[in-house]
Design a protein around this motif. Structure first.
Motif, short mmCIF file in Angstrom:
data_model
loop_
_atom_site.label_atom_id
_atom_site.label_comp_id
_atom_site.label_asym_id
_atom_site.label_seq_id
_atom_site.Cartn_x
_atom_site.Cartn_y
_atom_site.Cartn_z
N GLU A 92 10.24 17.62 -8.11
CA GLU A 92 8.96 17.41 -7.52
C GLU A 92 8.65 16.81 -6.12
OE1 GLU A 92 5.51 16.88 -10.01
OE2 GLU A 92 6.41 17.82 -11.54
N LEU A 93 9.47 15.89 -5.78
CA LEU A 93 9.12 15.05 -4.48
C LEU A 93 9.79 15.93 -3.36
CD1 LEU A 93 9.48 12.89 -7.03
CD2 LEU A 93 10.75 11.44 -5.40
N SER A 98 16.30 9.83 3.79
CA SER A 98 15.76 10.69 2.74
C SER A 98 14.20 10.81 3.19
CB SER A 98 15.93 10.26 1.32
OG SER A 98 15.20 10.95 0.51
N TYR A 99 13.69 11.79 3.51
CA TYR A 99 12.38 12.11 3.87
C TYR A 99 11.47 12.75 2.63
CZ TYR A 99 8.17 13.70 6.06
OH TYR A 99 6.85 14.09 6.45
N ALA A 100 10.56 11.89 2.26
CA ALA A 100 9.63 12.56 1.14
C ALA A 100 8.36 12.84 1.69
CB ALA A 100 9.29 11.40 0.00
N PRO A 101 8.16 14.14 1.81
CA PRO A 101 7.06 14.76 2.67
C PRO A 101 5.68 14.42 2.03
CG PRO A 101 8.13 16.62 1.55
CD PRO A 101 8.99 15.57 1.42
N HIS A 102 5.54 14.27 0.70
CA HIS A 102 4.37 14.07 -0.12
C HIS A 102 3.77 12.64 -0.31
CE1 HIS A 102 4.62 18.25 -0.52
NE2 HIS A 102 5.76 18.26 -1.20
N ASP A 103 4.70 11.92 -0.05
CA ASP A 103 4.49 10.37 -0.10
C ASP A 103 3.70 9.88 0.78
OD1 ASP A 103 6.04 10.32 -2.41
OD2 ASP A 103 7.63 9.03 -1.59
N GLY A 104 3.06 8.73 0.80
CA GLY A 104 2.26 8.18 1.88
C GLY A 104 1.75 6.65 1.69
N GLY A 106 0.64 -1.22 -0.06
CA GLY A 106 -0.01 -0.06 0.05
C GLY A 106 0.86 1.30 -0.08
N ASN A 107 2.07 1.19 -0.34
CA ASN A 107 2.99 2.36 -0.45
C ASN A 107 2.41 3.17 -1.40
OD1 ASN A 107 4.98 3.48 1.19
ND2 ASN A 107 6.71 1.94 0.33
N VAL A 108 2.20 4.51 -1.14
CA VAL A 108 2.17 5.50 -2.51
C VAL A 108 3.27 6.52 -2.45
CG1 VAL A 108 0.47 7.38 -3.21
CG2 VAL A 108 -0.48 5.42 -2.05
N ARG A 109 4.40 5.61 -2.76
CA ARG A 109 5.75 6.06 -2.74
C ARG A 109 6.34 6.59 -4.19
NH1 ARG A 109 10.18 3.44 -4.03
NH2 ARG A 109 8.94 1.57 -4.02
N ARG A 110 6.86 7.57 -4.31
CA ARG A 110 7.62 7.88 -5.33
C ARG A 110 9.21 7.93 -5.34
NH1 ARG A 110 5.41 13.92 -7.01
NH2 ARG A 110 5.19 14.03 -4.77
N GLN A 111 9.69 8.36 -3.90
CA GLN A 111 11.21 8.42 -3.84
C GLN A 111 11.70 6.79 -3.75
OE1 GLN A 111 13.25 9.17 -0.22
NE2 GLN A 111 11.80 8.51 1.15
N GLY A 112 12.90 6.62 -4.51
CA GLY A 112 13.58 5.36 -4.36
C GLY A 112 12.90 4.66 -5.87
N ARG A 113 12.23 5.32 -6.67
CA ARG A 113 12.07 4.74 -7.89
C ARG A 113 13.26 5.21 -8.91
NH1 ARG A 113 7.03 2.93 -8.94
NH2 ARG A 113 5.40 3.34 -7.21
N TYR A 114 13.20 4.14 -10.02
CA TYR A 114 14.26 4.54 -10.93
C TYR A 114 13.49 6.07 -11.42
CZ TYR A 114 15.84 -0.20 -11.28
OH TYR A 114 16.59 -1.39 -10.77
N LEU A 115 14.85 6.82 -11.88
CA LEU A 115 14.47 8.29 -12.29
C LEU A 115 13.50 8.28 -13.37
CD1 LEU A 115 17.89 9.82 -11.76
CD2 LEU A 115 15.72 10.16 -10.27
N CYS A 116 13.66 7.49 -14.65
CA CYS A 116 12.70 7.17 -15.60
C CYS A 116 11.35 6.95 -15.44
CB CYS A 116 13.21 6.34 -16.59
SG CYS A 116 13.04 4.37 -15.95
N GLN A 117 11.17 6.55 -14.05
CA GLN A 117 9.62 6.39 -13.61
C GLN A 117 9.02 7.50 -13.01
OE1 GLN A 117 9.21 2.99 -10.85
NE2 GLN A 117 8.73 1.55 -12.58
N ALA A 146 22.75 12.35 -4.03
CA ALA A 146 22.67 12.34 -5.46
C ALA A 146 21.35 12.12 -6.18
CB ALA A 146 23.67 11.26 -6.06
N TYR A 147 20.42 11.12 -5.36
CA TYR A 147 19.02 10.86 -6.14
C TYR A 147 18.23 12.21 -5.72
CZ TYR A 147 14.45 8.51 -6.77
OH TYR A 147 13.61 8.09 -7.14
N ALA A 148 18.25 12.89 -4.72
CA ALA A 148 17.43 13.95 -4.37
C ALA A 148 17.91 15.37 -5.26
CB ALA A 148 17.64 14.34 -2.77
#
Length: 392
Positions: free
Chosen positions: A121-122, A147-153, A57-68, A112-114
């Motif tokens: 946008e993350l 790494s903290y992603a404030p808009h993920d959930g 149930g992760n609504v997560r963007r961080q950690g994805r491949y950049l092309c995603q 580097a990812y951030a």
């Protein structure tokens, strides 16, 4: 939930037939109807029964491949609009997501990812040292950064596909459960889908969203892919005081360390990771294996020592699909006009669900999409096979 059809169907037609009633198929059906195309969605068992309904149930963007991230960003915007789109919020909470690590060298990788343009946008915040301890004082001593992603959930995966299927049906889509597809083929005017005891379906376009069975259908069109099914290992605790409002996952190259967990407002903590089982694809079943729970509890205590004495009340698994490059198959066929795919999301498709549906509807109705998905094209496997032949 769509109602299972038991009476024989001899011949039905639509602009688009979708094979596979998980999150991707249900969302695609909904958005196709928003664009005015007639739709028949065929599901062998129940809507959302496999990967879509049993994941973390992760609504997560961080950690994805950049092309995603282009696709993930489009999907995240839709998650915020769910109540107006489908009259259901799927229990979505933009709670924030913390990706922690155990090695100092990994902090630079998170930074580097951030800093990558695709991730802007993350609004990621990389924390270590005093800043980490002040923000997350409960983290264990082994955690050196994150790494903290404030808009993920997070959201409730059991609700997602059925809610989109209901919305699609209200919009006029024909959503059918209990329909076993035996053969798919191209005809002069479109596609013919033959079923076991439910007759024949025809359409101008065909979208395959069959998850861990998608490769079997793509192979019927001369486009095999090296898909491997795996069973995620999930468990849930007794209700506890609601204090852990941020989703936490571990960034590591070691599978046994990859634990992720989240607490829902009712107090239960949902846990996943550390191990995957091998499904029985004939019976379409997979077991939760005891070693998964042992590893999960060990790793949770490593991340948050206070979670060392809690009770597990339930465990489960499902059937997910994985590809060698950890990217999905998404987009048009390289062989057959009018044929499209969206499957093989490698255990990370839940957040993408609404975006995949909207993008596929855009692609089928206009022939193009404004979202970058070329990295996911099925042609990459034919190219890889050709390179292997040349090397031999």
């Amino acid at each position: 939930m769509a109602t299972t059809r038991t009476s024989p169907i001899h011949h039905r037609e639509a602009d688009v037939i979708i094979v596979g009633g998980g999150f991707m198929g249900a969302a695609s059906a909904f958005f196709l109807r928003q664009r005015g195309l007639s739709v028949i969605l065929l599901e062998r068992d129940m809507i959302g029964q496999y990967a879509s309904g049993v994941n973390f149930g992760n609504v997560r963007r961080q950690g994805r491949y950049l092309c995603q991230l282009d696709l993930a960003n489009r999907s995240r915007a839709l998650w915020s609009r769910l109540p107006e789109l489908i009259d259901d919020d799927l229990e979505f909470l933009p709670s924030g997501h913390m990706r922690v690590c155990y090695q100092q060298a990994q902090i630079a990788e998170l930074e580097a990812y951030a800093a990558a343009p695709e991730a802007r946008e993350l609004e990621l915040q990389v924390l270590s040292g005093k800043a980490l301890r002040e923000r997350f004082p409960y983290l264990g001593a082994d955690v050196v950064g994150g790494s903290y992603a404030p808009h993920d959930g997070h959201a409730n995966p059991r609700l997602a596909a059925p809610a989109f299927a209901r919305a699609a049906r209200r919009a006029g889509a024909d959503v059918l459960e209990g329909v076993e597809v035996s053969q798919v083929e191209k005809t002069g005017s479109g596609f013919r889908v033959q079923t076991e005891g439910q007759g024949e379906f025809r359409s101008a376009q065909l979208l395959i969203t069959a998850g861990a069975w998608g490769d079997r259908l793509s192979a019927q069109f001369g486009e095999p892919v090296p898909l491997v099914p795996r069973g995620p290992q999930m468990s849930v605790t007794e209700p506890l005081p609601y204090r852990l409002k941020t989703v936490i996952g571990v960034y590591t190259q070691l599978e046994e360390e990859v634990v992720y967990f989240r607490q829902i407002p009712r107090g239960n903590i949902i846990i996943g990771g550390c191990h995957r089982a091998t499904p029985d694809m004939v019976s379409r079943r997979v077991s939760f294996e005891p070693q998964a729970m042992v590893l999960q509890m060990q790793q949770m205590r490593r991340v948050i020592p206070q979670l060392g004495n809690i009770n597990i009340i339930r465990s489960w698994s499902g059937i997910e699909s994985y590809l060698p490059d950890s990217l999905p198959v998404m987009g048009p066929s390289s062989q057959v006009e009018g044929l499209y795919y969206a499957f093989g999301f490698c255990g990370a498709g839940f957040q993408l669900g609404p975006g995949v549906g909207e993008v596929m509807a855009e692609l089928l109705s206009t022939g193009q999409t404004s979202t970058h998905i070329d990295s996911f094209h099925i042609r990459r496997f034919a190219a890889a096979e050709q390179r292997e032949r040349v090397a031999v």
